[in-house]
Design a protein around this motif. Structure first.
Motif, PDB file in Angstrom:
ATOM      1  N   ASP A 111       2.241   8.548  24.315  1.00 47.02           N
ATOM      2  CA  ASP A 111       1.264   7.885  23.447  1.00 47.02           C
ATOM      3  C   ASP A 111       1.680   7.936  21.977  1.00 47.02           C
ATOM      4  N   GLU A 112       2.808   8.580  21.682  1.00 45.67           N
ATOM      5  CA  GLU A 112       3.200   8.864  20.303  1.00 45.67           C
ATOM      6  C   GLU A 112       4.092   7.756  19.736  1.00 45.67           C
ATOM      7  N   TYR A 113       3.512   6.580  19.501  1.00 51.83           N
ATOM      8  CA  TYR A 113       4.247   5.446  18.940  1.00 51.83           C
ATOM      9  C   TYR A 113       3.267   4.588  18.148  1.00 51.83           C
ATOM     10  N   PRO A 114       3.755   3.744  17.219  1.00 53.06           N
ATOM     11  CA  PRO A 114       2.862   2.925  16.391  1.00 53.06           C
ATOM     12  C   PRO A 114       2.471   1.623  17.092  1.00 53.06           C
ATOM     13  N   HIS A 115       1.458   0.927  16.564  1.00 55.55           N
ATOM     14  CA  HIS A 115       1.168  -0.430  17.012  1.00 55.55           C
ATOM     15  C   HIS A 115       2.362  -1.320  16.671  1.00 55.55           C
ATOM     16  N   PHE A 116       2.711  -2.219  17.590  1.00 59.22           N
ATOM     17  CA  PHE A 116       3.905  -3.040  17.399  1.00 59.22           C
ATOM     18  C   PHE A 116       3.709  -4.404  18.037  1.00 59.22           C
ATOM     19  N   GLY A 117       4.569  -5.341  17.671  1.00 53.80           N
ATOM     20  CA  GLY A 117       4.535  -6.677  18.254  1.00 53.80           C
ATOM     21  C   GLY A 117       5.678  -7.517  17.732  1.00 53.80           C
ATOM     22  N   ILE A 118       5.892  -8.662  18.353  1.00 55.16           N
ATOM     23  CA  ILE A 118       6.975  -9.572  17.983  1.00 55.16           C
ATOM     24  C   ILE A 118       6.470 -10.605  16.969  1.00 55.16           C
ATOM     25  N   VAL A 119       7.287 -10.856  15.943  1.00 56.57           N
ATOM     26  CA  VAL A 119       7.027 -11.922  14.975  1.00 56.57           C
ATOM     27  C   VAL A 119       7.776 -13.168  15.438  1.00 56.57           C
ATOM     28  N   ASP A 120       7.081 -14.271  15.543  1.00 56.04           N
ATOM     29  CA  ASP A 120       7.703 -15.521  15.994  1.00 56.04           C
ATOM     30  C   ASP A 120       8.465 -16.151  14.829  1.00 56.04           C
ATOM     31  N   LEU A 121       9.785 -15.935  14.793  1.00 55.48           N
ATOM     32  CA  LEU A 121      10.599 -16.472  13.709  1.00 55.48           C
ATOM     33  C   LEU A 121      10.740 -17.986  13.784  1.00 55.48           C
ATOM     34  N   ASN A 122      10.416 -18.581  14.941  1.00 54.73           N
ATOM     35  CA  ASN A 122      10.550 -20.033  15.089  1.00 54.73           C
ATOM     36  C   ASN A 122       9.314 -20.785  14.604  1.00 54.73           C
ATOM     37  N   ALA A 123       8.253 -20.046  14.303  1.00 51.98           N
ATOM     38  CA  ALA A 123       7.045 -20.702  13.806  1.00 51.98           C
ATOM     39  C   ALA A 123       7.287 -21.262  12.407  1.00 51.98           C
ATOM     40  N   SER A 124       6.592 -22.314  12.052  1.00 52.11           N
ATOM     41  CA  SER A 124       6.760 -22.879  10.712  1.00 52.11           C
ATOM     42  C   SER A 124       6.308 -21.892   9.642  1.00 52.11           C
ATOM     43  N   ARG A 125       5.312 -21.107   9.938  1.00 47.99           N
ATOM     44  CA  ARG A 125       4.857 -20.057   9.023  1.00 47.99           C
ATOM     45  C   ARG A 125       4.555 -18.810   9.862  1.00 47.99           C
ATOM     46  N   PRO A 126       5.570 -17.934  10.079  1.00 53.49           N
ATOM     47  CA  PRO A 126       5.348 -16.733  10.884  1.00 53.49           C
ATOM     48  C   PRO A 126       4.215 -15.873  10.316  1.00 53.49           C
ATOM     49  N   VAL A 127       3.489 -15.211  11.202  1.00 54.70           N
ATOM     50  CA  VAL A 127       2.384 -14.340  10.817  1.00 54.70           C
ATOM     51  C   VAL A 127       2.548 -13.003  11.527  1.00 54.70           C
ATOM     52  N   PRO A 128       1.919 -11.958  11.006  1.00 55.24           N
ATOM     53  CA  PRO A 128       1.986 -10.653  11.676  1.00 55.24           C
ATOM     54  C   PRO A 128       1.414 -10.722  13.086  1.00 55.24           C
ATOM     55  N   PRO A 129       1.943  -9.938  14.015  1.00 54.61           N
ATOM     56  CA  PRO A 129       1.404  -9.923  15.378  1.00 54.61           C
ATOM     57  C   PRO A 129      -0.038  -9.412  15.372  1.00 54.61           C
ATOM     58  N   GLU A 130      -0.784  -9.858  16.334  1.00 56.97           N
ATOM     59  CA  GLU A 130      -2.171  -9.422  16.453  1.00 56.97           C
ATOM     60  C   GLU A 130      -2.227  -7.905  16.661  1.00 56.97           C
ATOM     61  N   GLY A 131      -3.096  -7.242  15.908  1.00 57.29           N
ATOM     62  CA  GLY A 131      -3.286  -5.803  16.062  1.00 57.29           C
ATOM     63  C   GLY A 131      -2.348  -4.945  15.244  1.00 57.29           C
ATOM     64  N   VAL A 132      -1.411  -5.559  14.511  1.00 62.33           N
ATOM     65  CA  VAL A 132      -0.483  -4.803  13.656  1.00 62.33           C
ATOM     66  C   VAL A 132      -0.899  -5.017  12.200  1.00 62.33           C
ATOM     67  N   ARG A 133      -1.213  -3.927  11.515  1.00 59.52           N
ATOM     68  CA  ARG A 133      -1.782  -4.010  10.175  1.00 59.52           C
ATOM     69  C   ARG A 133      -0.763  -3.627   9.103  1.00 59.52           C
ATOM     70  N   PHE A 134      -0.992  -4.105   7.884  1.00 52.98           N
ATOM     71  CA  PHE A 134      -0.209  -3.668   6.733  1.00 52.98           C
ATOM     72  C   PHE A 134      -0.602  -2.229   6.367  1.00 52.98           C
ATOM     73  N   PRO A 135       0.368  -1.459   5.836  1.00 55.82           N
ATOM     74  CA  PRO A 135       1.794  -1.756   5.665  1.00 55.82           C
ATOM     75  C   PRO A 135       2.520  -1.703   7.002  1.00 55.82           C
ATOM     76  N   MET A 136       3.520  -2.559   7.138  1.00 56.87           N
ATOM     77  CA  MET A 136       4.291  -2.614   8.376  1.00 56.87           C
ATOM     78  C   MET A 136       5.772  -2.774   8.051  1.00 56.87           C
ATOM     79  N   TRP A 137       6.597  -2.336   8.986  1.00 61.71           N
ATOM     80  CA  TRP A 137       8.041  -2.542   8.884  1.00 61.71           C
ATOM     81  C   TRP A 137       8.420  -3.733   9.740  1.00 61.71           C
ATOM     82  N   LEU A 138       9.246  -4.605   9.188  1.00 62.89           N
ATOM     83  CA  LEU A 138       9.824  -5.718   9.926  1.00 62.89           C
ATOM     84  C   LEU A 138      11.310  -5.453  10.086  1.00 62.89           C
TER      85      LEU A 138
END
Length: 422
Positions: A111-138
């Motif tokens: 259970d010892e890991y952060p919230h994570f998700g994939i950023v869609d680089l192919n989107a015209s305007r990529p957005v943070p994954p759902e459930g991942v909050r700032f500050p975040m590492w990309l």
């Protein structure tokens, strides 16, 4: 005579390997650092070159080992299988190195890991994954030395990071895709591939790491280390061993390490795992798993335990249990310091051999490896993080943490670097 082939063997690590060598060991370079670390990576071409070098060798091949990250780590797995030598499977290595796949595997065991998700680089305007909050590492799902890793504290920094990652992700990502093509991947990994961007919530606490190995399925954690940043920055100032964390925290780190290594199925390999830890409550969070030991820690183990961690790599490569000593070295504590500059410049002068020899004689227990050459622009250095440039790696053994800091400050004062501002 045991012929041990070391992927991208360099001068610094040759020096360390010679301290763990038996009388009947002979180390051979397999590919060069330039082949594996500089410019665009072509895995198929590197494999063909490595096979050519091995097949032309007139003698037995007893081990193939590596202390480098991708592509050396995956090349080693493929080559060990080809030549019937002890080593980890390619799938287990990639489960560690693909940052998204690694998180999915971790989720099954800990259970010892952060919230994570994939950023869609192919989107015209990529957005943070759902459930991942700032500050975040990309970061790309495959990178090393913190290359193309950016901290985003708001939407503007997120957009800037995405632009940088889009521009540079192919240098390693294309080669990583070719490795993924060798595996029967789960659908989740086929969908994202090797040129995807991972976002994960920033972790807090003190940084630390475990090192260990797996031999015939048995996981051994042989060390816990502290990783200390420059004040107010995300770049490493030093790695020090042994850790100064409370014993309860260290037990937790060891337990989590064993569980995730068993989950990914790594065997006949060294490993290092990076963490954040809050010693006030023994809380830990896993940052990343490396399916290799850290060459940055080699001299630290030699100073404190009496033998470099390269010993474990060599013994496992030969199919043996390393059985590492503990506390048999000449120093109570040791560190690898990263002497850095945080703005670009052209290097006009660097310390010479006589400067380093004087420091050795004065302080004892030190070794200095200068990174840039005179005339080189710092931004042209390969393998740097996103925020700084390495000037020197300074290895120090000491009686105490206070003595460790004193020796480092004296080294910085005495090393004559010169710069022209850019």
């Amino acid at each position: 005579m045991k012929n041990i082939f070391v992927l991208a063997l360099d001068d610094e690590n040759t020096r360390t390997l010679n301290t763990v060598a038996g009388d009947d060991y002979r180390f051979h370079q397999l590919l060069t650092v330039g082949d594996t670390q500089v410019g665009e990576i072509d895995v198929d071409a590197l494999l063909a070159k490595a096979v050519s070098e091995l097949d032309s060798f007139d003698g037995p091949i007893d081990a193939i080992v590596s202390y480098w990250d991708f592509p050396s780590s995956v090349l080693r797995a493929v080559l060990c299988e080809r030549y019937g030598l002890p080593g980890p499977t390619l799938e287990s290595v990639v489960k560690c190195e693909h940052k998204y796949w690694s998180r999915l595997e971790q989720r099954k065991a800990i259970d010892e890991y952060p919230h994570f998700g994939i950023v869609d680089l192919n989107a015209s305007r990529p957005v943070p994954p759902e459930g991942v909050r700032f500050p975040m590492w990309l970061k790309p799902v495959k990178s090393y030395s913190s290359e193309l890793a950016f901290l985003a504290r708001d939407d503007a920094e997120f957009d800037t990071a995405v632009t940088e990652i889009r521009a540079g992700i192919g240098r390693i990502g294309k080669a990583f895709d070719s490795i993924l093509g060798r595996l029967d991947l789960p659908q989740e990994i086929r969908d994202v591939g090797g040129q995807a961007c991972l976002a994960e919530e920033a972790l807090s606490g003190v940084q630390c790491a475990t090192e260990g190995y797996v031999h015939n399925g048995k996981v051994v954690v042989y060390g816990v280390l502290d990783s200390i940043d420059y004040p107010g920055r995300s770049s490493f100032l030093r790695h020090q061993y042994p850790s100064q964390l409370p014993e309860k925290s260290q037990r937790r780190l060891r337990d989590v390490s064993k569980r995730v290594i068993e989950q990914v199925g790594l065997d006949n390999s060294t490993f290092s795992i990076e963490f954040f830890c809050d010693p006030s409550c023994d809380d830990v969070a896993l940052l990343e798993i490396n399916p290799r030991h850290s060459q940055s820690h080699a001299e630290l183990f030699e100073c404190v335990d009496g033998i470099a961690n390269h010993h474990a790599m060599v013994q496992l490569g030969l199919g043996r249990d390393p059985e590492l000593p503990s506390g048999e070295g000449p120093y109570a504590i040791a560190a690898k310091w990263y002497y850095r500059r945080f703005s670009d410049a052209v290097v006009t002068s660097v310390p010479g051999t006589e400067d380093i020899d004087r420091l050795r004689d004065e302080l004892g227990g030190i070794e200095v490896d200068v990174v840039p050459k005179a005339g080189q622009r710092l931004s042209d250095l390969p393998g740097q993080d996103s925020y700084s440039y390495e000037l020197a790696h300074i290895f120090i053994g000491a009686r105490s943490e206070t003595d460790l800091v004193r020796k480092y400050e004296r080294c910085v004062e005495a090393l004559p670097f010169g710069f022209d501002e850019v």
